[in-house]
Design a protein around this motif. Structure first.
Motif, PDB file in Angstrom:
ATOM      1  N   VAL A   2       0.832  -1.200   0.000  1.00  7.97           N
ATOM      2  CA  VAL A   2       0.000   0.000   0.000  1.00  7.97           C
ATOM      3  C   VAL A   2       0.863   1.244   0.000  1.00  7.97           C
ATOM      4  N   GLU A   3       1.956   1.223   0.806  1.00  6.87           N
ATOM      5  CA  GLU A   3       2.837   2.391   0.890  1.00  6.87           C
ATOM      6  C   GLU A   3       3.542   2.630  -0.444  1.00  6.87           C
ATOM      7  N   CYS A   4       3.944   1.570  -1.101  1.00  7.08           N
ATOM      8  CA  CYS A   4       4.621   1.747  -2.393  1.00  7.08           C
ATOM      9  C   CYS A   4       3.674   2.318  -3.438  1.00  7.08           C
ATOM     10  N   SER A   5       2.426   1.831  -3.418  1.00  5.65           N
ATOM     11  CA  SER A   5       1.438   2.359  -4.368  1.00  5.65           C
ATOM     12  C   SER A   5       1.178   3.835  -4.113  1.00  5.65           C
ATOM     13  N   LEU A   6       1.115   4.218  -2.814  1.00  2.00           N
ATOM     14  CA  LEU A   6       0.892   5.626  -2.466  1.00  2.00           C
ATOM     15  C   LEU A   6       2.056   6.497  -2.923  1.00  2.00           C
ATOM     16  N   CYS A   7       3.272   5.997  -2.705  1.00  2.00           N
ATOM     17  CA  CYS A   7       4.452   6.754  -3.143  1.00  2.00           C
ATOM     18  C   CYS A   7       4.473   6.922  -4.655  1.00  2.00           C
ATOM     19  N   SER A   8       4.104   5.850  -5.361  1.00  2.00           N
ATOM     20  CA  SER A   8       4.084   5.936  -6.825  1.00  2.00           C
ATOM     21  C   SER A   8       3.058   6.948  -7.310  1.00  2.00           C
ATOM     22  N   LEU A   9       1.914   6.982  -6.636  1.00  2.00           N
ATOM     23  CA  LEU A   9       0.875   7.941  -7.017  1.00  2.00           C
ATOM     24  C   LEU A   9       1.323   9.381  -6.784  1.00  2.00           C
ATOM     25  N   LEU A  10       1.967   9.616  -5.627  1.00  2.00           N
ATOM     26  CA  LEU A  10       2.457  10.974  -5.314  1.00  2.00           C
ATOM     27  C   LEU A  10       3.525  11.400  -6.306  1.00  2.00           C
ATOM     28  N   ASN A  11       4.432  10.475  -6.654  1.00  2.00           N
ATOM     29  CA  ASN A  11       5.472  10.814  -7.630  1.00  2.00           C
ATOM     30  C   ASN A  11       4.869  11.143  -8.990  1.00  2.00           C
ATOM     31  N   PHE A  12       3.836  10.365  -9.358  1.00  2.00           N
ATOM     32  CA  PHE A  12       3.167  10.612 -10.633  1.00  2.00           C
ATOM     33  C   PHE A  12       2.514  12.000 -10.662  1.00  2.00           C
ATOM     34  N   LEU A  13       1.810  12.356  -9.544  1.00  2.00           N
ATOM     35  CA  LEU A  13       1.163  13.665  -9.466  1.00  2.00           C
ATOM     36  C   LEU A  13       2.187  14.800  -9.478  1.00  2.00           C
ATOM     37  N   PHE A  14       3.290  14.605  -8.761  1.00  2.00           N
ATOM     38  CA  PHE A  14       4.333  15.634  -8.713  1.00  2.00           C
ATOM     39  C   PHE A  14       4.921  15.863 -10.101  1.00  2.00           C
ATOM     40  N   ASN A  15       5.204  14.759 -10.803  1.00  2.00           N
ATOM     41  CA  ASN A  15       5.782  14.880 -12.148  1.00  2.00           C
ATOM     42  C   ASN A  15       4.806  15.562 -13.106  1.00  2.00           C
ATOM     43  N   CYS A  16       3.507  15.247 -12.949  1.00  2.00           N
ATOM     44  CA  CYS A  16       2.517  15.899 -13.809  1.00  2.00           C
ATOM     45  C   CYS A  16       2.463  17.397 -13.569  1.00  2.00           C
ATOM     46  N   ILE A  17       2.434  17.795 -12.272  1.00  2.00           N
ATOM     47  CA  ILE A  17       2.391  19.228 -11.936  1.00  2.00           C
ATOM     48  C   ILE A  17       3.642  19.930 -12.427  1.00  2.00           C
ATOM     49  N   TYR A  18       4.783  19.285 -12.256  1.00  2.00           N
ATOM     50  CA  TYR A  18       6.062  19.880 -12.678  1.00  2.00           C
ATOM     51  C   TYR A  18       6.069  20.120 -14.183  1.00  2.00           C
ATOM     52  N   HIS A  19       5.616  19.096 -14.954  1.00  2.00           N
ATOM     53  CA  HIS A  19       5.617  19.239 -16.417  1.00  2.00           C
ATOM     54  C   HIS A  19       4.611  20.296 -16.875  1.00  2.00           C
ATOM     55  N   VAL A  20       3.452  20.385 -16.165  1.00  2.00           N
ATOM     56  CA  VAL A  20       2.461  21.397 -16.540  1.00  2.00           C
ATOM     57  C   VAL A  20       3.018  22.802 -16.327  1.00  2.00           C
ATOM     58  N   ILE A  21       3.660  23.011 -15.170  1.00  2.00           N
ATOM     59  CA  ILE A  21       4.235  24.333 -14.868  1.00  2.00           C
ATOM     60  C   ILE A  21       5.359  24.657 -15.844  1.00  2.00           C
ATOM     61  N   SER A  22       6.201  23.662 -16.138  1.00  2.00           N
ATOM     62  CA  SER A  22       7.320  23.892 -17.058  1.00  2.00           C
ATOM     63  C   SER A  22       6.820  24.284 -18.444  1.00  2.00           C
ATOM     64  N   CYS A  23       5.763  23.606 -18.881  1.00  2.00           N
ATOM     65  CA  CYS A  23       5.211  23.951 -20.191  1.00  2.00           C
ATOM     66  C   CYS A  23       4.548  25.324 -20.185  1.00  2.00           C
ATOM     67  N   ALA A  24       3.865  25.626 -19.057  1.00  2.00           N
ATOM     68  CA  ALA A  24       3.160  26.910 -18.977  1.00  2.00           C
ATOM     69  C   ALA A  24       4.122  28.082 -18.990  1.00  2.00           C
ATOM     70  N   LEU A  25       5.310  27.881 -18.389  1.00  2.00           N
ATOM     71  CA  LEU A  25       6.284  28.979 -18.314  1.00  2.00           C
ATOM     72  C   LEU A  25       6.872  29.314 -19.677  1.00  2.00           C
ATOM     73  N   ASP A  26       6.629  28.467 -20.649  1.00  2.00           N
ATOM     74  CA  ASP A  26       7.111  28.782 -21.996  1.00  2.00           C
ATOM     75  C   ASP A  26       6.280  29.880 -22.658  1.00  2.00           C
ATOM     76  N   TYR A  27       5.118  30.184 -22.077  1.00  2.00           N
ATOM     77  CA  TYR A  27       4.231  31.204 -22.632  1.00  2.00           C
ATOM     78  C   TYR A  27       4.401  32.516 -21.850  1.00  2.00           C
ATOM     79  N   PRO A  28       4.750  33.605 -22.508  1.00  2.00           N
ATOM     80  CA  PRO A  28       4.988  34.891 -21.806  1.00  2.00           C
ATOM     81  C   PRO A  28       3.780  35.374 -21.015  1.00  2.00           C
ATOM     82  N   LEU A  29       2.581  35.148 -21.519  1.00  2.00           N
ATOM     83  CA  LEU A  29       1.393  35.628 -20.800  1.00  2.00           C
ATOM     84  C   LEU A  29       1.248  34.943 -19.451  1.00  2.00           C
ATOM     85  N   VAL A  30       1.585  33.677 -19.404  1.00  2.00           N
ATOM     86  CA  VAL A  30       1.515  32.948 -18.125  1.00  2.00           C
ATOM     87  C   VAL A  30       2.538  33.503 -17.144  1.00  2.00           C
ATOM     88  N   VAL A  31       3.739  33.783 -17.631  1.00  2.00           N
ATOM     89  CA  VAL A  31       4.784  34.351 -16.762  1.00  2.00           C
ATOM     90  C   VAL A  31       4.346  35.697 -16.208  1.00  2.00           C
TER      91      VAL A  31
END
Length: 358
Positions: A2-31
């Protein structure tokens, strides 16, 4: 598992948020939008901190606006409400909620004045120095003048004072009629203009009360043109609208504040604007200074807080003296004063200034 599944889920969510922010920062209006939000949060925090400071220290005297001359933001006060009072029929002096005891201004009757010998002459320090800047303001009630100094700030000491008082600001009182205008009266006589200079003890900006304040007043009567008033009068058209402030070429405050050293009246009174706190010490120079009709008319052109009508009166009526209040005529007499010193505490003036010659 259960703990490993929870850790995997958190890592997945973190990576998704990180990639969304990284992509958004490529747009000047978002910055730009994110920068605006961060700046807004920063300014909001500063404003909240200021409100907390003002709440914890509501009675404040500083060079930014104080008590008797402020007539609005800042300064000593609360009570009636700085934006509510005026000198008209609705919110005029007869409706102000002020104390009934030891109020200012008063009518000084010469035959009822007590002569007070003073051991030291009144000492004026650095009033001949040139300020680094002077600001003139129409606050909707009066004209306020404030000055800043790169060196020593002007102070008053000596005479019967038990402390050294630092200049804060000065303002003017006038009326439409030339036989009226001043707040104080001298032998039942009013003058067309009164200048009031506020001084206080302690470093600027500290929490204080009116008991730390010294008000010095001068009367003006219609006479020839007074060139020492011109640095102010010539700039009054620039602050005709209420709330307007301007910087004017600096000049020594001694142009406006005559440095008298003896022969002046003193009494314990109050501030003359709501809430009219008691405890202010007043010094009044009895000899009127000169002002011309042309110079006086420039004051009468200024607009009041409504922005439509002119300031045609900004003086509070005289108050009851009461039988216990003493008005002194301070006269330099070191011999008699030394005899009186034996019955009162010694002066403790902490003011590192040059000594005034006798």
């Amino acid at each position: 598992m259960v703990e490993c599944s929870l850790c995997s889920l958190l890592n997945f969510l973190f990576n998704c948020i990180y990639h969304v922010i990284s992509c958004a920062l490529d747009y000047p209006l978002v910055v730009i939008a994110l920068s605006f939000i961060i700046a807004l949060v920063f300014v909001t925090n500063i404003y909240t901190a200021k409100l907390i400071c003002d709440f914890r220290c509501p009675i404040r005297v500083s060079s930014a606006g104080v008590g008797n001359c402020s007539g609005g933001s800042g300064g000593i006060g609360g009570g009636f409400g700085s934006t509510q009072y005026d000198y008209g029929p609705d919110n005029g002096p007869h409706n102000w909620r002020c104390s009934d005891a030891n109020q200012s201004p008063i009518n000084i009757i010469e035959e009822n004045v007590q002569k007070l010998p003073i051991r030291e002459l009144l000492c004026w320090n650095h009033y001949d120095d040139l300020p680094s800047g002077i600001m003139l303001e129409n606050n909707g009630h009066t004209v306020v003048l404030r000055a800043c100094f790169s060196g020593n700030t002007p102070t008053v000491s000596g005479a019967d004072l038990l402390a050294c008082y630092t200049f804060v600001e000065l303002c003017f009182r006038w009326s439409l009629m030339s036989n009226d205008g001043s707040e104080h009266m001298l032998n039942y006589r009013k003058f067309p203009l009164e200048l009031q200079a506020m001084h206080r003890t302690g470093p600027s900006g500290d929490c204080t009360s009116s008991y730390d304040i010294l008000m010095i007043g001068y009367f003006f009567e219609i006479s020839s043109n007074n060139p020492y008033l011109d640095p102010v009068v010539q700039n009054l058209q620039r602050i005709q609208k209420p709330g307007s402030k301007i910087e004017i070429p600096p000049f020594p405050l001694s142009y406006l504040l005559y440095q008298f050293r003896t022969g002046f009246y003193s009494y314990g009174g109050s501030l003359t604007e709501p809430p009219c706190y008691q405890g202010a010490e007043w010094f009044l120079f009895p000899e009127p200074l000169a002002i011309s009709e042309r110079q006086l008319s420039e004051f009468r052109q200024l607009l009041s807080k409504d922005g439509k009508t002119r300031i045609l009166r900004n003086s509070r009526p005289v108050q009851n003296i009461n039988c216990t209040r003493v008005i002194n005529l301070n006269q330099y007499n070191p011999i008699d004063a030394c005899q009186m010193e034996q019955t009162r505490p010694a002066s403790d003036v902490q003011c590192e200034e040059e000594e005034c010659p006798e």
